[in-house]
Design an enzyme around this catalytic site. Structure first.
Site, PDB file in Angstrom:
ATOM      1  N   HIS A   1       0.411  -2.693   9.476  1.00 42.26           N
ATOM      2  CA  HIS A   1       1.810  -2.772   9.141  1.00 42.26           C
ATOM      3  C   HIS A   1       2.297  -2.014  10.341  1.00 42.26           C
ATOM      4  O   HIS A   1       1.907  -1.310  10.945  1.00 42.26           O
ATOM      5  CB  HIS A   1       1.964  -1.950   7.762  1.00 42.26           C
ATOM      6  CG  HIS A   1       1.534  -2.764   6.560  1.00 42.26           C
ATOM      7  ND1 HIS A   1       2.472  -3.883   6.256  1.00 42.26           N
ATOM      8  CD2 HIS A   1       0.781  -2.754   5.615  1.00 42.26           C
ATOM      9  CE1 HIS A   1       2.010  -4.403   4.971  1.00 42.26           C
ATOM     10  NE2 HIS A   1       0.884  -3.617   4.552  1.00 42.26           N
TER      11      HIS A   1
ATOM     12  N   HIS B   1       1.020  -1.127   0.128  1.00 45.39           N
ATOM     13  CA  HIS B   1      -0.067   0.171  -0.158  1.00 45.39           C
ATOM     14  C   HIS B   1       0.859   1.380  -0.202  1.00 45.39           C
ATOM     15  O   HIS B   1       0.565   2.301  -0.659  1.00 45.39           O
ATOM     16  CB  HIS B   1      -1.094  -0.021   1.212  1.00 45.39           C
ATOM     17  CG  HIS B   1      -2.124  -0.700   1.141  1.00 45.39           C
ATOM     18  ND1 HIS B   1      -2.315  -2.001   1.055  1.00 45.39           N
ATOM     19  CD2 HIS B   1      -3.716  -0.049   0.774  1.00 45.39           C
ATOM     20  CE1 HIS B   1      -3.659  -2.302   0.844  1.00 45.39           C
ATOM     21  NE2 HIS B   1      -4.388  -1.237   0.805  1.00 45.39           N
TER      22      HIS B   1
END
Length: 393
Positions: free
Chosen positions: A195, A148
Site C-alpha cells: 500500500h 488491513h
C-alpha cells in the site's frame, strides 16, 4: 486546492514507500560485471557476469534484516484470514463470546465498506519498481483504502471497548495494546510494499469515522439479534443481498470472494449465538458490571486448559473444512456429469457464482459450529468455560 493536491500526490508517491522499505533493510539486488552484489532500484534477477539470467530473486532475497521481515509479516497476518481464524474463535472459547459477537458485527461492516470502496475507486497498488513487493497474495486487488489498516484499529478498539464495558481492566494497558496492534499492522503494509502511505492513512481515517457510530450500535443490534425469532432469516437475507449488490470491477479481483467469506462468517457466528440462546444453552442471568467483574491472570493449570481447549477447537475447525470440502467435491462431480460448466476458462477456477456459493456455504457452516458443536465437545471432554453459558448478552 493546489496544496491539497500536492499533499495527496506526495502521499501516493511509491518512492515514499520504497524509502520506508530501504530504511528497514529491504533492497533490490543485481549482480555487477565483476560478480559483486550491489543494491539497485531496477527490477532485479540474479545474473552471471555475461548477463545471462540464472535465477529470479525471491521476495526474501531482498531482505537484509530478517527481524523486521518476520515481525511485519506476523503483523500483516493479524489483519487477514489467518488472524481472524485464530482470534475470533479464541475470544469465543476463552474470553467472552458476547464480546466476540459484537466485534464480528463491527468487523463485517468495516470490511464490507472498505472492500466495496476498493472496487469502486480502483486505485492500483504502489508501482514496482521502485517499491519491492514482498507479498503477492493480494497484488491483484486494488489498494485504496487499506482494509488491513481499517481492521488494525477496528478489531482491537472494538474488543477493548466491549471488554471495558463488561470487566474491570486497566484502560492504559488496553489503549497501549490497541495502539501497538494498529501500528504493527499498518506499517507492515508499507514494509511489504502492498500500500501507499495514502492508502494506509485513508484506511485508518475511514475506520475511525465508521467506529464512532457503529461500535455502540453493534451492542444494541447484538441484543436484538440474540432474542428475535427472525434472526437466521434476517442474517441470511441481509448478507446474501449485500453480496449480490457488491460492486464488481471490469477486472476480476478476489475482493468479492473475501467479502463473501466475511459476511458468511458473521452470519454463521451470530446464528450460532442465537441458537444457543433459543436452546437455553446460554442465558443472561450473569450481571454484567465492570466493578463486579475484575480480570485476573489465569493460573498455570488453567493456562494448560486454555491451550488444550483451543487446540481441540482449532483441530475441529480444520476437520470441518475438510469434511465440507469433500462434500463440495462430490457436488462438483455431480454437476460435471449433469453437463454443467463449473470452471472458468480464463480464471482457471470455479465460475464466480459457484465460487461465491461454495464460500458462503463453507464459512457459514464452520462459523455456526464454532458456537454450537465445538463448545459442546469441549464440555463433553470436561474443558468448558463456565461463564460461556451466561453470555447471551
Amino acid at each position: 486546492m493546489d496544496a491539497f493536491k500536492d499533499c495527496i500526490d506526495y502521499l501516493k508517491d511509491p518512492e515514499l514507500v520504497a524509502r520506508f522499505q530501504r530504511s528497514f533493510g529491504v533492497m533490490r539486488y543485481d549482480s555487477s560485471d565483476n560478480g559483486a552484489t550491489i543494491p539497485s532500484l531496477d527490477n532485479g534477477e540474479s545474473k552471471t557476469s555475461n548477463g545471462n539470467t540464472v535465477r529470479k530473486l525471491n521476495e526474501i532475497d531482498h531482505v537484509t534484516n530478517k527481524f523486521w521481515y518476520y515481525l511485519f509479516l506476523f503483523g500483516t497476518y493479524l489483519g487477514d484470514e489467518i488472524g481472524y481464524a485464530v482470534i475470533i474463535p479464541f475470544l469465543i472459547w476463552n474470553i467472552d463470546s458476547a464480546v466476540a459477537r459484537k466485534m464480528v458485527l463491527v468487523w463485517a461492516v468495516v470490511m464490507y465498506i472498505g472492500q466495496s470502496i476498493k472496487d469502486i475507486v480502483q486505485w492500483p497498488r504502489p508501482q514496482c519498481p521502485p517499491v519491492i513487493r514482498l507479498q503477492t497474495k493480494w497484488s491483484i486487488e486494488y489498494g485504496m483504502p487499506s482494509t488491513h489498516a481499517m481492521i488494525s484499529i477496528a478489531l482491537p478498539f472494538s474488543v477493548f471497548y466491549y471488554i471495558s464495558n463488561r470487566y474491570q481492566i486497566d484502560n492504559n494497558i488496553g489503549i497501549l495494546i490497541v495502539f501497538l496492534w494498529c501500528m504493527l499492522i499498518s506499517l507492515s503494509r508499507l514494509y511489504l510494499g502492498m500500500h501507499s502511505v495514502l492508502d494506509v492513512i485513508a484506511g485508518l481515517l475511514l475506520a475511525i469515522v465508521l467506529l464512532i457510530p457503529f461500535v455502540p450500535l453493534a451492542d444494541v443490534l447484538d441484543r436484538y439479534l440474540m432474542y428475535s425469532n427472525w434472526t437466521p432469516l434476517i442474517l441470511i437475507v441481509v448478507t446474501v443481498s449485500l453480496i449480490l449488490i457488491y460492486p464488481t470491477s471490469d477486472q476480476w479481483t478476489p475482493t468479492k470472494g473475501d467479502t463473501t467469506l466475511i459476511l458468511a462468517t458473521c452470519a454463521g457466528l451470530l446464528t450460532g449465538g442465537w441458537l444457543n440462546v433459543k436452546l437455553g444453552i446460554q442465558d443472561d442471568i450473569r450481571v454484567i458490571n465492570p466493578i463486579n467483574n475484575s480480570v485476573s491472570w489465569p493460573s498455570i493449570n488453567y493456562l494448560g486448559v486454555i491451550v488444550i481447549r483451543s487446540c481441540l477447537g482449532y483441530g475441529c475447525i480444520v476437520l470441518l473444512f475438510l469434511i465440507i470440502k469433500y462434500f463440495l467435491c462430490v457436488i462438483d462431480k455431480i454437476l460435471i456429469k449433469s453437463g454443467m460448466k463449473i470452471i472458468d476458462d480464463v480464471l482457471k477456477r470455479h465460475i464466480p457464482l459457484l465460487d461465491i456459493t461454495y464460500k458462503y456455504f463453507t464459512f457459514y457452516l464452520v462459523s455456526l459450529n464454532i458456537f454450537i458443536l465445538i463448545p459442546l465437545l469441549q464440555k463433553l471432554l470436561f474443558l468448558p468455560r463456565e461463564s460461556f453459558y451466561h453470555e447471551a448478552k
